[in-house]
Design a protein around this motif. Structure first.
Motif, PDB file in Angstrom:
ATOM      1  N   ARG A  37       0.824  -1.225   0.000  1.00  0.00           N
ATOM      2  CA  ARG A  37       0.000   0.000   0.000  1.00  0.00           C
ATOM      3  C   ARG A  37       0.849   1.263   0.000  1.00  0.00           C
ATOM      4  O   ARG A  37       0.562   2.227  -0.689  1.00  0.00           O
ATOM      5  N   LYS A  38       1.871   1.282   0.852  1.00  0.00           N
ATOM      6  CA  LYS A  38       2.747   2.466   0.905  1.00  0.00           C
ATOM      7  C   LYS A  38       4.142   2.028   1.306  1.00  0.00           C
ATOM      8  O   LYS A  38       4.326   1.023   1.996  1.00  0.00           O
ATOM      9  N   LEU A  39       5.126   2.783   0.855  1.00  0.00           N
ATOM     10  CA  LEU A  39       6.510   2.472   1.175  1.00  0.00           C
ATOM     11  C   LEU A  39       6.831   2.933   2.587  1.00  0.00           C
ATOM     12  O   LEU A  39       6.295   3.943   3.056  1.00  0.00           O
ATOM     13  N   PRO A  40       7.706   2.216   3.287  1.00  0.00           N
ATOM     14  CA  PRO A  40       8.137   2.693   4.600  1.00  0.00           C
ATOM     15  C   PRO A  40       8.851   4.028   4.469  1.00  0.00           C
ATOM     16  O   PRO A  40       9.381   4.375   3.410  1.00  0.00           O
ATOM     17  N   GLY A  44      12.582   4.787  -0.964  1.00  0.00           N
ATOM     18  CA  GLY A  44      12.087   5.350  -2.206  1.00  0.00           C
ATOM     19  C   GLY A  44      11.594   4.305  -3.176  1.00  0.00           C
ATOM     20  O   GLY A  44      10.926   4.624  -4.154  1.00  0.00           O
ATOM     21  N   PHE A  45      11.927   3.036  -2.920  1.00  0.00           N
ATOM     22  CA  PHE A  45      11.537   1.949  -3.804  1.00  0.00           C
ATOM     23  C   PHE A  45      11.736   0.637  -3.064  1.00  0.00           C
ATOM     24  O   PHE A  45      12.363   0.579  -1.996  1.00  0.00           O
ATOM     25  N   LEU A  46      11.216  -0.445  -3.623  1.00  0.00           N
ATOM     26  CA  LEU A  46      11.458  -1.797  -3.127  1.00  0.00           C
ATOM     27  C   LEU A  46      11.908  -2.659  -4.300  1.00  0.00           C
ATOM     28  O   LEU A  46      11.724  -2.277  -5.459  1.00  0.00           O
ATOM     29  N   PHE A 103       9.986  -1.893  -7.711  1.00  0.00           N
ATOM     30  CA  PHE A 103       8.559  -1.569  -7.767  1.00  0.00           C
ATOM     31  C   PHE A 103       8.217  -0.537  -6.703  1.00  0.00           C
ATOM     32  O   PHE A 103       9.030  -0.231  -5.817  1.00  0.00           O
ATOM     33  N   PHE A 104       6.982  -0.025  -6.785  1.00  0.00           N
ATOM     34  CA  PHE A 104       6.552   1.083  -5.947  1.00  0.00           C
ATOM     35  C   PHE A 104       5.165   0.801  -5.361  1.00  0.00           C
ATOM     36  O   PHE A 104       4.547  -0.219  -5.661  1.00  0.00           O
ATOM     37  N   TYR A 394       8.577   8.758  -6.561  1.00  0.00           N
ATOM     38  CA  TYR A 394       8.512   8.299  -7.943  1.00  0.00           C
ATOM     39  C   TYR A 394       7.062   8.342  -8.412  1.00  0.00           C
ATOM     40  O   TYR A 394       6.159   7.880  -7.712  1.00  0.00           O
ATOM     41  N   PRO A 395       6.802   8.892  -9.608  1.00  0.00           N
ATOM     42  CA  PRO A 395       5.413   9.023 -10.058  1.00  0.00           C
ATOM     43  C   PRO A 395       4.826   7.716 -10.574  1.00  0.00           C
ATOM     44  O   PRO A 395       5.373   7.097 -11.491  1.00  0.00           O
ATOM     45  N   VAL A 396       3.734   7.265  -9.952  1.00  0.00           N
ATOM     46  CA  VAL A 396       2.952   6.129 -10.432  1.00  0.00           C
ATOM     47  C   VAL A 396       1.566   6.665 -10.790  1.00  0.00           C
ATOM     48  O   VAL A 396       0.790   7.038  -9.918  1.00  0.00           O
TER      49      VAL A 396
END
Length: 421
Positions: A37-40, A44-46, A103-104, A394-396
């Motif tokens: 759902r959201k990055l920690p 900035g990415f996983l 991924f984001f 990062y824009p998704v």
């Protein structure tokens, strides 16, 4: 029974729902998607990792006779469910991002399409736990992400990951003389020799290594490195480097460990610490700054009809989806588009069909191939994300087609509810 491979490693509510589905004959095809759902904070990415274990688990999914007997004895479930589980084999399709892919948030990294009870069962409630093989799989994931190797011996046997090891303080302590401990260890383990020098006085130990090196060299043994595990690593590394260089051991490396994480490494490098390598333990396997990942596995389609969740703060996008990634002329990522699976969007589609009708479609990529993919992905990150504290997100982008589908689903559900009044 290995808990990591047991089909009982699931939440009770999964079995409860399967019982309810079977009682009503609800076995049509369903699609579930797994996403974060959201990055920690400070991420900035996983990087995707673990697909190999998912496919292996599903290819071998079975309820063992003793597990079925136990379920039957609990008295919680009907014979129809017990019989269904006895014959259960995964027959569905898996679409996923390849391991090593960046991924984001909100991007599906794995989709399960299968008869509803099968797709429901593989929604493990332990998805946020470290799991039965946490240390082993952490070694694998870190190697994918770019670590040189691991100290976990089983990771070499099982995955072929290079293993590294030095010595413990206890080895030095059991000797009355530190220099004798160094020499005994060197003669017992002469290859890739690294000596731990902070058991007592680190600078004095470094001088002992300098004094010992010529005698070892005469025996054909080269000191490869020294390890620091405590104290002010910046100051100590500079002092030790000077001692080694002055003693003609300029090619001996300095390795640091002891509660290190990415932030302390950055601090040491900014301070010019002459450290050549780092050993990361607890900070890697526990991810102390972000011990939980807000991930979810949600139903997005059933019997060909898109579905969505609308809970406050946890709403999902409906239908089977794809992620397209766009790149600038220099090869760097510029943004992703999240849309319905059959949409035509510019960019590189990231989600691939990897399992069909319960069968894997391609041989497993080697771990080195996955690791190479991760390295390429990291090279293609925008500069704003190539730092510990990203200065931009990062824009998704969510496509118009997906937004229209969500509106259609909401309208259909609203109409159905109104019709029941």
């Amino acid at each position: 029974m290995d808990p990591a491979t047991s089909a009982l490693l699931t939440d009770l509510y999964q079995l409860n729902m399967m019982q309810a589905y079977l009682d009503r004959g609800e076995t049509k095809t369903a699609s579930f998607e797994f996403f974060v759902r959201k990055l920690p904070r400070q991420r900035g990415f996983l990087i995707a990792a673990g697909l190999e274990q998912v496919l292996e688990f599903l290819a071998n999914l079975r309820f063992a006779p003793e597990e079925l007997d136990w379920l039957a004895r609990t008295g919680r479930f009907g014979k129809n469910l017990i019989d269904y589980l006895a014959a259960l084999r995964f027959t569905g399709d898996i679409h996923a991002m390849p391991e090593g892919t960046v991924f984001f948030a909100d991007e599906p990294i794995l989709r399960v399409t299968a008869p509803l009870p099968e797709a429901q069962l593989v929604d493990f409630g332990v998805r946020r736990a470290h799991g039965a093989e946490a240390g082993l799989l952490a070694a694998r994931a870190s190697y994918i992400a770019g670590f040189a190797g691991t100290a976990t011996v089983l990771a070499d046997k099982q995955f072929g990951i290079p293993i590294f090891g030095t010595m413990a303080h206890s080895y030095v302590q059991m000797h009355d003389d530190e220099a004798e401990a160094f020499e005994n260890f060197a003669r017992a383990r002469p290859k890739n020799l690294t000596l731990l020098i902070d058991t007592y006085d680190t600078e004095a130990a470094a001088r002992k290594v300098v004094a010992l090196a010529p005698r070892l060299k005469a025996a054909g043994i080269a000191v490869g490195g020294v390890r620091l595990d405590s104290g002010d690593l910046i100051a100590l590394s500079k002092k030790v480097r000077r001692i080694l260089d002055d003693g003609g051991l300029g090619d001996v490396t300095i390795f640091a460990s002891g509660g290190i994480d990415e932030n302390s490494i950055a601090t040491m490098l900014r301070a010019g610490a002459p450290i050549d390598g780092f050993g990361i333990g607890s900070s890697l396997t526990t991810s102390s700054d972000a011990p939980g990942l807000d991930c979810a596995y949600k139903l997005e389609e059933y019997a060909g009809v898109p579905r969505r969740k609308r809970s406050a703060g946890k709403a999902t996008w409906p239908g089977r989806k794809q992620v397209w990634r766009r790149f600038a002329s220099d090869g760097r990522m510029t943004g992703d588009i999240l849309s319905v699976e059959n949409d035509d969007q510019p960019g590189e589609p990231l989600i691939e069909l990897v399992m069909q009708a319960g069968k894997r479609l391609e041989p497993s990529p080697t771990l080195d191939q996955i690791r190479a993919r991760a390295a390429r992905e990291l090279e293609r990150l925008p500069e704003s994300l190539r730092k510990l504290e990203p200065d931009a997100s990062y824009p998704v982008e969510v496509s118009d087609a997906l937004r229209r589908l969500a509106a259609e689903v909401d309208g259909r559900m609203a109409h159905a509810q109104e019709a029941k009044r």
